[in-house]
Design a protein around this motif. Structure first.
Motif, PDB file in Angstrom:
ATOM      1  N   ILE A  76       0.830  -1.207   0.000  1.00 46.82           N
ATOM      2  CA  ILE A  76       0.000   0.000   0.000  1.00 46.82           C
ATOM      3  C   ILE A  76       0.868   1.263   0.000  1.00 46.82           C
ATOM      4  CG2 ILE A  76      -1.819   1.268   1.181  1.00 46.82           C
ATOM      5  CD1 ILE A  76      -2.676  -1.464   0.034  1.00 46.82           C
ATOM      6  N   ALA A  77       1.720   1.383   1.020  1.00 42.58           N
ATOM      7  CA  ALA A  77       2.539   2.602   1.115  1.00 42.58           C
ATOM      8  C   ALA A  77       3.493   2.743  -0.062  1.00 42.58           C
ATOM      9  CB  ALA A  77       3.314   2.598   2.434  1.00 42.58           C
ATOM     10  N   ASN A  78       3.952   1.617  -0.615  1.00 45.96           N
ATOM     11  CA  ASN A  78       4.883   1.653  -1.746  1.00 45.96           C
ATOM     12  C   ASN A  78       4.259   1.009  -2.983  1.00 45.96           C
ATOM     13  OD1 ASN A  78       7.680   2.692  -0.744  1.00 45.96           O
ATOM     14  ND2 ASN A  78       6.981   1.289   0.861  1.00 45.96           N
ATOM     15  N   PHE A  79       2.993   1.275  -3.183  1.00 48.59           N
ATOM     16  CA  PHE A  79       2.312   0.744  -4.356  1.00 48.59           C
ATOM     17  C   PHE A  79       2.979   1.252  -5.639  1.00 48.59           C
ATOM     18  CE2 PHE A  79      -0.991   1.128  -7.655  1.00 48.59           C
ATOM     19  CZ  PHE A  79      -1.341  -0.216  -7.756  1.00 48.59           C
ATOM     20  N   ALA A  80       3.185   0.328  -6.576  1.00 50.31           N
ATOM     21  CA  ALA A  80       3.812   0.640  -7.869  1.00 50.31           C
ATOM     22  C   ALA A  80       5.269   1.087  -7.714  1.00 50.31           C
ATOM     23  CB  ALA A  80       3.015   1.699  -8.618  1.00 50.31           C
ATOM     24  N   ASN A  81       5.874   0.713  -6.602  1.00 50.19           N
ATOM     25  CA  ASN A  81       7.291   1.017  -6.386  1.00 50.19           C
ATOM     26  C   ASN A  81       8.037  -0.299  -6.175  1.00 50.19           C
ATOM     27  OD1 ASN A  81       9.800   2.083  -5.781  1.00 50.19           O
ATOM     28  ND2 ASN A  81       9.235   2.683  -3.694  1.00 50.19           N
ATOM     29  N   PRO A  82       8.403  -0.977  -7.248  1.00 49.02           N
ATOM     30  CA  PRO A  82       9.012  -2.306  -7.122  1.00 49.02           C
ATOM     31  C   PRO A  82      10.333  -2.298  -6.371  1.00 49.02           C
ATOM     32  CG  PRO A  82       9.215  -1.484  -9.376  1.00 49.02           C
ATOM     33  CD  PRO A  82       8.293  -0.559  -8.663  1.00 49.02           C
ATOM     34  N   LEU A  83      11.021  -1.159  -6.343  1.00 47.30           N
ATOM     35  CA  LEU A  83      12.293  -1.098  -5.623  1.00 47.30           C
ATOM     36  C   LEU A  83      12.103  -1.277  -4.111  1.00 47.30           C
ATOM     37  CD1 LEU A  83      14.135   1.806  -7.485  1.00 47.30           C
ATOM     38  CD2 LEU A  83      14.440  -0.664  -7.762  1.00 47.30           C
ATOM     39  N   ALA A  84      10.885  -0.939  -3.621  1.00 46.39           N
ATOM     40  CA  ALA A  84      10.615  -1.094  -2.185  1.00 46.39           C
ATOM     41  C   ALA A  84      10.614  -2.559  -1.768  1.00 46.39           C
ATOM     42  CB  ALA A  84       9.276  -0.456  -1.831  1.00 46.39           C
ATOM     43  N   LEU A  85      10.363  -3.456  -2.734  1.00 45.26           N
ATOM     44  CA  LEU A  85      10.342  -4.880  -2.425  1.00 45.26           C
ATOM     45  C   LEU A  85      11.744  -5.410  -2.122  1.00 45.26           C
ATOM     46  CD1 LEU A  85       7.879  -6.097  -5.198  1.00 45.26           C
ATOM     47  CD2 LEU A  85       7.363  -5.558  -2.815  1.00 45.26           C
ATOM     48  N   LEU A  86      12.749  -4.608  -2.418  1.00 48.33           N
ATOM     49  CA  LEU A  86      14.126  -5.047  -2.171  1.00 48.33           C
ATOM     50  C   LEU A  86      14.570  -4.798  -0.735  1.00 48.33           C
ATOM     51  CD1 LEU A  86      15.836  -3.751  -5.440  1.00 48.33           C
ATOM     52  CD2 LEU A  86      14.985  -6.055  -4.955  1.00 48.33           C
ATOM     53  N   GLU A  87      13.779  -4.055   0.029  1.00 42.79           N
ATOM     54  CA  GLU A  87      14.147  -3.726   1.399  1.00 42.79           C
ATOM     55  C   GLU A  87      13.132  -4.301   2.387  1.00 42.79           C
ATOM     56  OE1 GLU A  87      16.909  -2.332   2.358  1.00 42.79           O
ATOM     57  OE2 GLU A  87      17.631  -1.964   0.304  1.00 42.79           O
ATOM     58  N   LEU A  88      13.633  -4.721   3.523  1.00 42.34           N
ATOM     59  CA  LEU A  88      12.760  -5.251   4.567  1.00 42.34           C
ATOM     60  C   LEU A  88      12.243  -4.119   5.444  1.00 42.34           C
ATOM     61  CD1 LEU A  88      14.681  -8.425   5.812  1.00 42.34           C
ATOM     62  CD2 LEU A  88      12.490  -8.394   4.626  1.00 42.34           C
ATOM     63  N   PRO A  89      10.936  -4.003   5.649  1.00 44.93           N
ATOM     64  CA  PRO A  89      10.411  -3.014   6.597  1.00 44.93           C
ATOM     65  C   PRO A  89      10.880  -3.335   8.014  1.00 44.93           C
ATOM     66  CG  PRO A  89       8.678  -3.875   5.161  1.00 44.93           C
ATOM     67  CD  PRO A  89       9.863  -4.745   4.970  1.00 44.93           C
ATOM     68  N   TRP A  90      10.906  -2.323   8.862  1.00 45.74           N
ATOM     69  CA  TRP A  90      11.367  -2.515  10.236  1.00 45.74           C
ATOM     70  C   TRP A  90      10.512  -3.537  10.975  1.00 45.74           C
ATOM     71  CZ3 TRP A  90       8.114  -1.807  14.307  1.00 45.74           C
ATOM     72  CH2 TRP A  90       6.935  -1.084  14.065  1.00 45.74           C
ATOM     73  N   SER A  91       9.230  -3.586  10.637  1.00 52.43           N
ATOM     74  CA  SER A  91       8.337  -4.509  11.336  1.00 52.43           C
ATOM     75  C   SER A  91       8.661  -5.966  11.012  1.00 52.43           C
ATOM     76  CB  SER A  91       6.885  -4.206  10.974  1.00 52.43           C
ATOM     77  OG  SER A  91       6.709  -4.205   9.562  1.00 52.43           O
ATOM     78  N   ILE A  92       9.013  -6.241   9.757  1.00 50.47           N
ATOM     79  CA  ILE A  92       9.379  -7.595   9.371  1.00 50.47           C
ATOM     80  C   ILE A  92      10.710  -7.985  10.023  1.00 50.47           C
ATOM     81  CG2 ILE A  92       9.930  -9.106   7.425  1.00 50.47           C
ATOM     82  CD1 ILE A  92       7.013  -8.345   7.615  1.00 50.47           C
ATOM     83  N   LYS A  93      11.607  -7.016  10.190  1.00 50.56           N
ATOM     84  CA  LYS A  93      12.875  -7.293  10.866  1.00 50.56           C
ATOM     85  C   LYS A  93      12.667  -7.606  12.349  1.00 50.56           C
ATOM     86  CE  LYS A  93      15.456  -4.135   7.837  1.00 50.56           C
ATOM     87  NZ  LYS A  93      16.258  -2.886   7.783  1.00 50.56           N
ATOM     88  N   THR A  94      11.658  -7.002  12.951  1.00 48.87           N
ATOM     89  CA  THR A  94      11.400  -7.188  14.380  1.00 48.87           C
ATOM     90  C   THR A  94      10.657  -8.478  14.667  1.00 48.87           C
ATOM     91  OG1 THR A  94      11.242  -4.773  14.565  1.00 48.87           O
ATOM     92  CG2 THR A  94      10.438  -6.057  16.427  1.00 48.87           C
ATOM     93  N   GLU A  95       9.875  -8.947  13.712  1.00 47.19           N
ATOM     94  CA  GLU A  95       8.975 -10.085  13.926  1.00 47.19           C
ATOM     95  C   GLU A  95       9.668 -11.364  14.404  1.00 47.19           C
ATOM     96  OE1 GLU A  95       6.554 -13.584  12.911  1.00 47.19           O
ATOM     97  OE2 GLU A  95       8.390 -12.927  11.909  1.00 47.19           O
ATOM     98  N   PRO A  96      10.878 -11.739  13.918  1.00 46.80           N
ATOM     99  CA  PRO A  96      11.489 -13.001  14.379  1.00 46.80           C
ATOM    100  C   PRO A  96      11.697 -13.095  15.880  1.00 46.80           C
ATOM    101  CG  PRO A  96      12.578 -12.239  12.390  1.00 46.80           C
ATOM    102  CD  PRO A  96      11.651 -11.139  12.814  1.00 46.80           C
ATOM    103  N   VAL A  97      12.161 -12.008  16.512  1.00 46.26           N
ATOM    104  CA  VAL A  97      12.417 -12.074  17.948  1.00 46.26           C
ATOM    105  C   VAL A  97      11.108 -12.134  18.733  1.00 46.26           C
ATOM    106  CG1 VAL A  97      12.504  -9.574  18.390  1.00 46.26           C
ATOM    107  CG2 VAL A  97      13.833 -11.133  19.794  1.00 46.26           C
ATOM    108  N   VAL A  98      10.044 -11.515  18.212  1.00 43.70           N
ATOM    109  CA  VAL A  98       8.742 -11.585  18.883  1.00 43.70           C
ATOM    110  C   VAL A  98       8.197 -13.005  18.818  1.00 43.70           C
ATOM    111  CG1 VAL A  98       6.366 -10.742  18.890  1.00 43.70           C
ATOM    112  CG2 VAL A  98       8.253  -9.165  18.421  1.00 43.70           C
ATOM    113  N   THR A  99       8.275 -13.612  17.636  1.00 42.96           N
ATOM    114  CA  THR A  99       7.828 -14.997  17.491  1.00 42.96           C
ATOM    115  C   THR A  99       8.628 -15.934  18.385  1.00 42.96           C
ATOM    116  OG1 THR A  99       7.184 -14.579  15.192  1.00 42.96           O
ATOM    117  CG2 THR A  99       7.491 -16.874  15.842  1.00 42.96           C
ATOM    118  N   ALA A 100       9.946 -15.724  18.427  1.00 43.17           N
ATOM    119  CA  ALA A 100      10.801 -16.564  19.262  1.00 43.17           C
ATOM    120  C   ALA A 100      10.468 -16.397  20.745  1.00 43.17           C
ATOM    121  CB  ALA A 100      12.265 -16.230  19.010  1.00 43.17           C
ATOM    122  N   THR A 101      10.117 -15.186  21.153  1.00 43.03           N
ATOM    123  CA  THR A 101       9.765 -14.940  22.553  1.00 43.03           C
ATOM    124  C   THR A 101       8.474 -15.655  22.921  1.00 43.03           C
ATOM    125  OG1 THR A 101      10.861 -12.777  22.459  1.00 43.03           O
ATOM    126  CG2 THR A 101       9.316 -13.148  24.260  1.00 43.03           C
TER     127      THR A 101
END
Length: 219
Positions: A76-101
């Motif tokens: 949504i925020a980066n609609f029609a911006n394919p270059l945004a798919l090359l970077e991980l949002p901060w929330s996706i980076k944070t999710e592994p430690v939350v799941t592990a906890t």
């Protein structure tokens, strides 16, 4: 000469994440029902148990919000911006430690139950000295299993923490991060699955071998 449109197939990536969010939302609804049922059914449980249930529910809520935020950022925020798919949002980076906890909290509690269930069973059959002694012996034999579960659980949590730290400190595309963390992902999933199987088998065996004591349990 007209420009050739660039077509990017996001079904294997964003599409898969979208389906995952829908499934996670359904299970989150089940989690809410379980939480409400617990507090209505067991109002006299110990305080630490009630707090643990609230903590697990809050972490599960946070985990879902993080994934939804990542999906929103990409689609949504980066609609029609394919270059945004090359970077991980901060929330996706944070999710592994939350799941592990979440996994660590639940598995440590189950390790505690393995360690103490012999005591609870022996208390329920305290009028029979032989049964009580046998249950306490089982409890002592299961202590190493509970200890192993606790150690491996912290190992899985450490992998989740490493994945989050790596995501924030190392640049690169989504594919680069995925390749770099594949070993950690596999290790965390394998250890979590092994722990779940071990805990389930151990608790089932405890109940099976203590079936003679059920006749004396208060209704």
């Amino acid at each position: 000469m007209s420009a050739i449109p660039v077509v990017i197939d996001i079904r294997p990536t964003i599409g898969a994440l979208f389906c995952g969010v829908i499934a996670a939302s359904v299970f989150y609804g089940v989690t809410i029902l379980q939480t409400i049922f617990y507090f209505q059914t067991y109002p006299n449980d110990k305080t630490f148990l009630r707090i643990m249930v609230l903590v697990v529910w809050a972490l599960d809520t946070l985990d879902l919000l993080l994934v939804v935020n990542g999906l929103w950022t990409w689609s949504i925020a980066n609609f029609a911006n394919p270059l945004a798919l090359l970077e991980l949002p901060w929330s996706i980076k944070t999710e592994p430690v939350v799941t592990a906890t979440i996994s660590t909290t639940v598995q440590l509690f189950m390790a505690y139950r393995i360690r103490t269930s012999g005591y609870f069973l022996s208390s329920a059959t305290s009028m029979y000295t032989d049964d009580r002694t046998a249950f306490l012996k089982v409890n002592q034999r299961l202590t190493p299993i509970a200890a192993i579960v606790g150690v491996v659980t912290f190992f899985s949590w450490a992998l989740g923490l490493y994945a989050t730290i790596h995501g924030f400190t190392t640049g690169g595309s989504v594919e680069d991060v995925d390749q770099a963390l594949r070993w950690a992902d596999i290790g965390a999933n394998v250890s979590a699955a092994a722990l779940d199987v071990t805990i389930t088998i151990t608790l089932c065996l405890q109940l099976y071998f203590s079936n003679q004591g059920f006749e004396t349990f208060p209704r």
